[in-house]
Design a protein around this motif. Structure first.
Motif, PDB file in Angstrom:
ATOM      1  N   CYS A   3     -64.313  66.209  21.017  1.00 27.37           N
ATOM      2  CA  CYS A   3     -65.734  66.207  21.369  1.00 27.37           C
ATOM      3  C   CYS A   3     -66.540  67.020  20.359  1.00 27.37           C
ATOM      4  O   CYS A   3     -67.658  66.628  19.981  1.00 27.37           O
ATOM      5  CB  CYS A   3     -65.905  66.765  22.773  1.00 27.37           C
ATOM      6  SG  CYS A   3     -67.596  66.688  23.397  1.00 27.37           S
ATOM      7  N   ALA A   4     -65.997  68.147  19.915  1.00 31.94           N
ATOM      8  CA  ALA A   4     -66.689  68.937  18.892  1.00 31.94           C
ATOM      9  C   ALA A   4     -66.842  68.144  17.603  1.00 31.94           C
ATOM     10  O   ALA A   4     -67.901  68.184  16.950  1.00 31.94           O
ATOM     11  CB  ALA A   4     -65.928  70.232  18.638  1.00 31.94           C
ATOM     12  N   ALA A   5     -65.803  67.394  17.218  1.00 35.47           N
ATOM     13  CA  ALA A   5     -65.892  66.555  16.022  1.00 35.47           C
ATOM     14  C   ALA A   5     -66.923  65.450  16.205  1.00 35.47           C
ATOM     15  O   ALA A   5     -67.661  65.110  15.263  1.00 35.47           O
ATOM     16  CB  ALA A   5     -64.523  65.974  15.700  1.00 35.47           C
ATOM     17  N   THR A   6     -67.004  64.887  17.398  1.00 31.88           N
ATOM     18  CA  THR A   6     -67.979  63.830  17.661  1.00 31.88           C
ATOM     19  C   THR A   6     -69.404  64.365  17.579  1.00 31.88           C
ATOM     20  O   THR A   6     -70.296  63.733  16.998  1.00 31.88           O
ATOM     21  CB  THR A   6     -67.720  63.215  19.049  1.00 31.88           C
ATOM     22  OG1 THR A   6     -66.392  62.701  19.097  1.00 31.88           O
ATOM     23  CG2 THR A   6     -68.715  62.108  19.336  1.00 31.88           C
ATOM     24  N   VAL A   7     -69.634  65.528  18.177  1.00 25.97           N
ATOM     25  CA  VAL A   7     -70.966  66.132  18.118  1.00 25.97           C
ATOM     26  C   VAL A   7     -71.352  66.424  16.671  1.00 25.97           C
ATOM     27  O   VAL A   7     -72.511  66.184  16.254  1.00 25.97           O
ATOM     28  CB  VAL A   7     -71.006  67.412  18.973  1.00 25.97           C
ATOM     29  CG1 VAL A   7     -72.316  68.162  18.755  1.00 25.97           C
ATOM     30  CG2 VAL A   7     -70.825  67.068  20.447  1.00 25.97           C
ATOM     31  N   ALA A   8     -70.409  66.914  15.888  1.00 23.94           N
ATOM     32  CA  ALA A   8     -70.700  67.170  14.472  1.00 23.94           C
ATOM     33  C   ALA A   8     -71.027  65.874  13.738  1.00 23.94           C
ATOM     34  O   ALA A   8     -71.945  65.825  12.899  1.00 23.94           O
ATOM     35  CB  ALA A   8     -69.514  67.874  13.820  1.00 23.94           C
ATOM     36  N   GLY A   9     -70.286  64.801  14.050  1.00 29.64           N
ATOM     37  CA  GLY A   9     -70.565  63.524  13.404  1.00 29.64           C
ATOM     38  C   GLY A   9     -71.936  62.983  13.771  1.00 29.64           C
ATOM     39  O   GLY A   9     -72.637  62.406  12.921  1.00 29.64           O
ATOM     40  N   ILE A  10     -72.355  63.149  15.027  1.00 32.74           N
ATOM     41  CA  ILE A  10     -73.674  62.671  15.441  1.00 32.74           C
ATOM     42  C   ILE A  10     -74.779  63.452  14.738  1.00 32.74           C
ATOM     43  O   ILE A  10     -75.803  62.883  14.323  1.00 32.74           O
ATOM     44  CB  ILE A  10     -73.814  62.796  16.974  1.00 32.74           C
ATOM     45  CG1 ILE A  10     -72.861  61.817  17.664  1.00 32.74           C
ATOM     46  CG2 ILE A  10     -75.243  62.565  17.423  1.00 32.74           C
ATOM     47  CD1 ILE A  10     -72.851  61.939  19.169  1.00 32.74           C
ATOM     48  N   ARG A  11     -74.581  64.743  14.556  1.00 33.56           N
ATOM     49  CA  ARG A  11     -75.621  65.569  13.937  1.00 33.56           C
ATOM     50  C   ARG A  11     -75.683  65.392  12.424  1.00 33.56           C
ATOM     51  O   ARG A  11     -76.738  65.632  11.820  1.00 33.56           O
ATOM     52  CB  ARG A  11     -75.383  67.039  14.265  1.00 33.56           C
ATOM     53  CG  ARG A  11     -75.702  67.371  15.724  1.00 33.56           C
ATOM     54  CD  ARG A  11     -75.382  68.806  16.055  1.00 33.56           C
ATOM     55  NE  ARG A  11     -75.934  69.163  17.359  1.00 33.56           N
ATOM     56  CZ  ARG A  11     -77.017  69.911  17.559  1.00 33.56           C
ATOM     57  NH1 ARG A  11     -77.678  70.403  16.522  1.00 33.56           N
ATOM     58  NH2 ARG A  11     -77.441  70.181  18.772  1.00 33.56           N
ATOM     59  N   LEU A  12     -74.584  64.978  11.823  1.00 36.74           N
ATOM     60  CA  LEU A  12     -74.560  64.845  10.362  1.00 36.74           C
ATOM     61  C   LEU A  12     -74.894  63.444   9.884  1.00 36.74           C
ATOM     62  O   LEU A  12     -74.979  63.210   8.673  1.00 36.74           O
ATOM     63  CB  LEU A  12     -73.187  65.248   9.827  1.00 36.74           C
ATOM     64  CG  LEU A  12     -72.801  66.719  10.008  1.00 36.74           C
ATOM     65  CD1 LEU A  12     -71.383  66.972   9.515  1.00 36.74           C
ATOM     66  CD2 LEU A  12     -73.802  67.631   9.298  1.00 36.74           C
ATOM     67  N   THR A  13     -75.069  62.493  10.819  1.00 44.12           N
ATOM     68  CA  THR A  13     -75.362  61.116  10.435  1.00 44.12           C
ATOM     69  C   THR A  13     -76.726  60.709  10.967  1.00 44.12           C
ATOM     70  O   THR A  13     -77.384  61.443  11.701  1.00 44.12           O
ATOM     71  CB  THR A  13     -74.275  60.162  10.977  1.00 44.12           C
ATOM     72  OG1 THR A  13     -74.171  60.325  12.400  1.00 44.12           O
ATOM     73  CG2 THR A  13     -72.939  60.453  10.323  1.00 44.12           C
ATOM     74  N   ASP A  14     -77.113  59.488  10.619  1.00 49.34           N
ATOM     75  CA  ASP A  14     -78.416  58.997  11.043  1.00 49.34           C
ATOM     76  C   ASP A  14     -78.352  57.477  11.127  1.00 49.34           C
ATOM     77  O   ASP A  14     -77.526  56.838  10.477  1.00 49.34           O
ATOM     78  CB  ASP A  14     -79.506  59.441  10.066  1.00 49.34           C
ATOM     79  CG  ASP A  14     -80.907  59.277  10.646  1.00 49.34           C
ATOM     80  OD1 ASP A  14     -80.996  58.883  11.828  1.00 49.34           O
ATOM     81  OD2 ASP A  14     -81.887  59.535   9.925  1.00 49.34           O
TER      82      ASP A  14
ATOM     83  N   SER B   1     -75.120  54.634  11.374  1.00 47.25           N
ATOM     84  CA  SER B   1     -73.926  55.473  11.246  1.00 47.25           C
ATOM     85  C   SER B   1     -73.799  56.427  12.426  1.00 47.25           C
ATOM     86  O   SER B   1     -72.698  56.695  12.912  1.00 47.25           O
ATOM     87  CB  SER B   1     -73.983  56.263   9.936  1.00 47.25           C
ATOM     88  OG  SER B   1     -74.039  55.397   8.827  1.00 47.25           O
ATOM     89  N   ARG B   2     -74.913  56.946  12.927  1.00 49.07           N
ATOM     90  CA  ARG B   2     -74.868  57.826  14.090  1.00 49.07           C
ATOM     91  C   ARG B   2     -74.387  57.072  15.326  1.00 49.07           C
ATOM     92  O   ARG B   2     -73.617  57.616  16.131  1.00 49.07           O
ATOM     93  CB  ARG B   2     -76.250  58.422  14.338  1.00 49.07           C
ATOM     94  CG  ARG B   2     -76.347  59.257  15.593  1.00 49.07           C
ATOM     95  CD  ARG B   2     -77.722  59.873  15.735  1.00 49.07           C
ATOM     96  NE  ARG B   2     -77.955  60.895  14.717  1.00 49.07           N
ATOM     97  CZ  ARG B   2     -79.098  61.571  14.586  1.00 49.07           C
ATOM     98  NH1 ARG B   2     -80.111  61.307  15.407  1.00 49.07           N
ATOM     99  NH2 ARG B   2     -79.232  62.484  13.638  1.00 49.07           N
ATOM    100  N   LEU B   3     -74.836  55.832  15.491  1.00 49.00           N
ATOM    101  CA  LEU B   3     -74.391  55.037  16.633  1.00 49.00           C
ATOM    102  C   LEU B   3     -72.891  54.775  16.567  1.00 49.00           C
ATOM    103  O   LEU B   3     -72.187  54.874  17.582  1.00 49.00           O
ATOM    104  CB  LEU B   3     -75.169  53.713  16.669  1.00 49.00           C
ATOM    105  CG  LEU B   3     -74.787  52.750  17.790  1.00 49.00           C
ATOM    106  CD1 LEU B   3     -75.037  53.378  19.152  1.00 49.00           C
ATOM    107  CD2 LEU B   3     -75.571  51.435  17.644  1.00 49.00           C
TER     108      LEU B   3
ATOM    109  N   THR C 158     -82.276  58.672  20.268  1.00 53.84           N
ATOM    110  CA  THR C 158     -81.911  58.771  18.857  1.00 53.84           C
ATOM    111  C   THR C 158     -80.806  59.778  18.600  1.00 53.84           C
ATOM    112  O   THR C 158     -80.369  59.942  17.465  1.00 53.84           O
ATOM    113  CB  THR C 158     -83.143  59.164  18.031  1.00 53.84           C
ATOM    114  OG1 THR C 158     -83.625  60.437  18.476  1.00 53.84           O
ATOM    115  CG2 THR C 158     -84.254  58.125  18.183  1.00 53.84           C
ATOM    116  N   GLY C 159     -80.377  60.487  19.628  1.00 51.11           N
ATOM    117  CA  GLY C 159     -79.341  61.501  19.459  1.00 51.11           C
ATOM    118  C   GLY C 159     -79.904  62.868  19.187  1.00 51.11           C
ATOM    119  O   GLY C 159     -79.138  63.823  19.018  1.00 51.11           O
ATOM    120  N   ALA C 160     -81.219  63.004  19.178  1.00 49.68           N
ATOM    121  CA  ALA C 160     -81.863  64.299  18.923  1.00 49.68           C
ATOM    122  C   ALA C 160     -82.410  64.860  20.224  1.00 49.68           C
ATOM    123  O   ALA C 160     -82.818  64.120  21.125  1.00 49.68           O
ATOM    124  CB  ALA C 160     -82.987  64.142  17.903  1.00 49.68           C
TER     125      ALA C 160
END
Length: 413
Positions: free
Chosen positions: A143-154, A157-159, A224-226
């Motif tokens: 889950c921590a890796a997923t949260v990092a991936g969502i915050r580092l993409t847009d 790619s975020r989806l 949007t993930g934000a």
């Protein structure tokens, strides 16, 4: 025949039991009778009356023959008797002070091949296994890796990162709940509560933001993930809950191991329940403390608004539901989880339905609760009341000996 030659009316063939006699009282010895006159007819031997009643434990063993034959120790028989409604007060009728003493005699009288096995000794608590420990740490790490991936993409790619992360975390949680202290026993029926659990986790991420937007006429766009978007999404609650999988396993292991140990030394069902009830409340409080610390840490690291009350209410509900399921009580968790999901879905549906002509009154209760407690009030109320109901139910069910007869004192996964 002369008067002296008449047979005595108090002979063995004319014994009449008195009314109100104890059915478990052995028959009285034959009363003296006059000498019989030989008539050349062989007397018949009367059937032994009340033979089974003279040994009530034997009759009880016959009714529970399968339980006695498959039991590996007297504790299993005691738990089985309790599950069938035999209490300490009932055991007195079988000339025993409590159910545990009755179970010990029943276990000792079961015929077995070979020599009589030695008296059972209390089971030792097994040490943690590395694979189980890793399985409970895996959901939080993914889950921590997923949260990092969502915050580092847009964008797209975020989806993709969110979908892949959701799938990976779901599989990790499923693996963590398959073995160890959080594993469901084979005797527990499938209740289909996974769907409701996923809904509750999704609502913790998107529900408050959607409800806040709905009461103000939104949302105007998809999330949007934000956290500052038109449909705010928060990830700290889900991160805290997945990280708490390890403390939940440790707490469940501690409760099962200590309850099993007290089962071996208790001398009555009331005594066992009185000793396990504080253990249940202490274990529950220990998990909530760990979850609160993880919630504070997750919100601070991700710089998101604090939602500690919502996280604690949801975590308490999920932990108690799993603890009851692990010990074989599946009906109440399914009902309570369904009620919590229904309350949240109804709140969202009423907010959108109030926009229809003449239906503005539907949103009045939701608007009043949002004004009083904010958008998180729906989650606090639905999950908090559900957790309270399961805690009351668990204080009655998880303090029974039958709930721990087959509990494995295993280390957490």
């Amino acid at each position: 025949m002369s008067e002296e030659a008449k047979p005595d009316d108090t002979g063995p063939h004319s014994v009449t039991p008195s009314d109100g006699a104890d059915p478990y009282t052995p028959p009285a010895p034959n009363t003296p009778r006059a000498p019989e006159i030989s008539t050349g007819v062989k007397p018949t031997t009367p059937a032994p009356a009340h033979r089974s009643a003279a040994d009530p434990v034997k009759a009880l063993m016959h009714r529970h023959r399968e339980l006695c034959e498959r039991a590996v120790d007297p504790l299993e028989i005691a738990a089985g008797l309790e599950a069938h409604g035999v209490t300490d007060r009932t055991a007195v009728r079988f000339r025993h002070r409590d159910v545990f003493s009755l179970a010990e005699e029943m276990y000792a009288r079961v015929p077995r091949d070979g020599e009589t096995p030695p008296p059972p000794t209390p089971k030792q608590t097994s040490r943690p296994r590395a694979d189980w420990v890793l399985l409970t740490l895996l959901p939080g790490a993914l889950c921590a890796a997923t949260v990092a991936g969502i915050r580092l993409t847009d964008g797209q790619s975020r989806l993709v990162a969110a979908l892949v992360g959701f799938l990976a975390v779901s599989l990790a949680v499923r693996a963590a709940l398959a073995r160890g202290p959080l594993g469901t026993p084979d005797r527990a029926p499938t209740t289909g509560t996974s769907t409701w659990t996923y809904w509750l986790l999704a609502y913790a991420t998107l529900g408050d933001g959607l409800l806040a937007a709905a009461v103000t006429g939104g949302p105007d766009a998809l999330p949007t993930g934000a956290a500052d978007g038109p449909w705010p999404m928060v990830t700290a609650p889900v991160l805290a809950l997945t990280l708490s999988c390890a403390p939940a396993a440790w707490s469940a292991h501690l409760f099962a191991a200590r309850a099993r140990a007290r089962l071996t030394v208790s001398r009555g069902l009331e005594d066992f329940a009185a000793s396990v009830r504080p253990l249940l409340f202490g274990t529950f409080a220990l998990y909530l403390c760990a979850l609160a610390a993880l919630s504070v840490l997750s919100a601070a690291v991700l710089a998101e608004p604090t939602a500690h009350t919502q996280v604690i209410a949801l975590g308490a509900l999920l932990f108690l539901a799993r603890l009851l399921t692990v010990h074989g009580f599946t009906h109440a968790p399914a009902v309570v989880l369904t009620a919590a999901v229904t309350a949240q879905a109804t709140a969202l549906a009423s907010s959108f339905a109030s926009r229809l002509p003449g239906c503005g009154f539907l949103a009045a209760p939701v608007d009043a609760l949002v004004d009083l407690w904010g958008p998180g009030g729906i989650q606090i109320l639905s999950c908090g009341l559900g957790a309270l109901a399961l805690l009351i139910h668990g204080s009655r069910k998880l303090t029974r000996a039958s709930a721990h007869a087959h509990a494995q004192a295993e280390a957490p996964c």
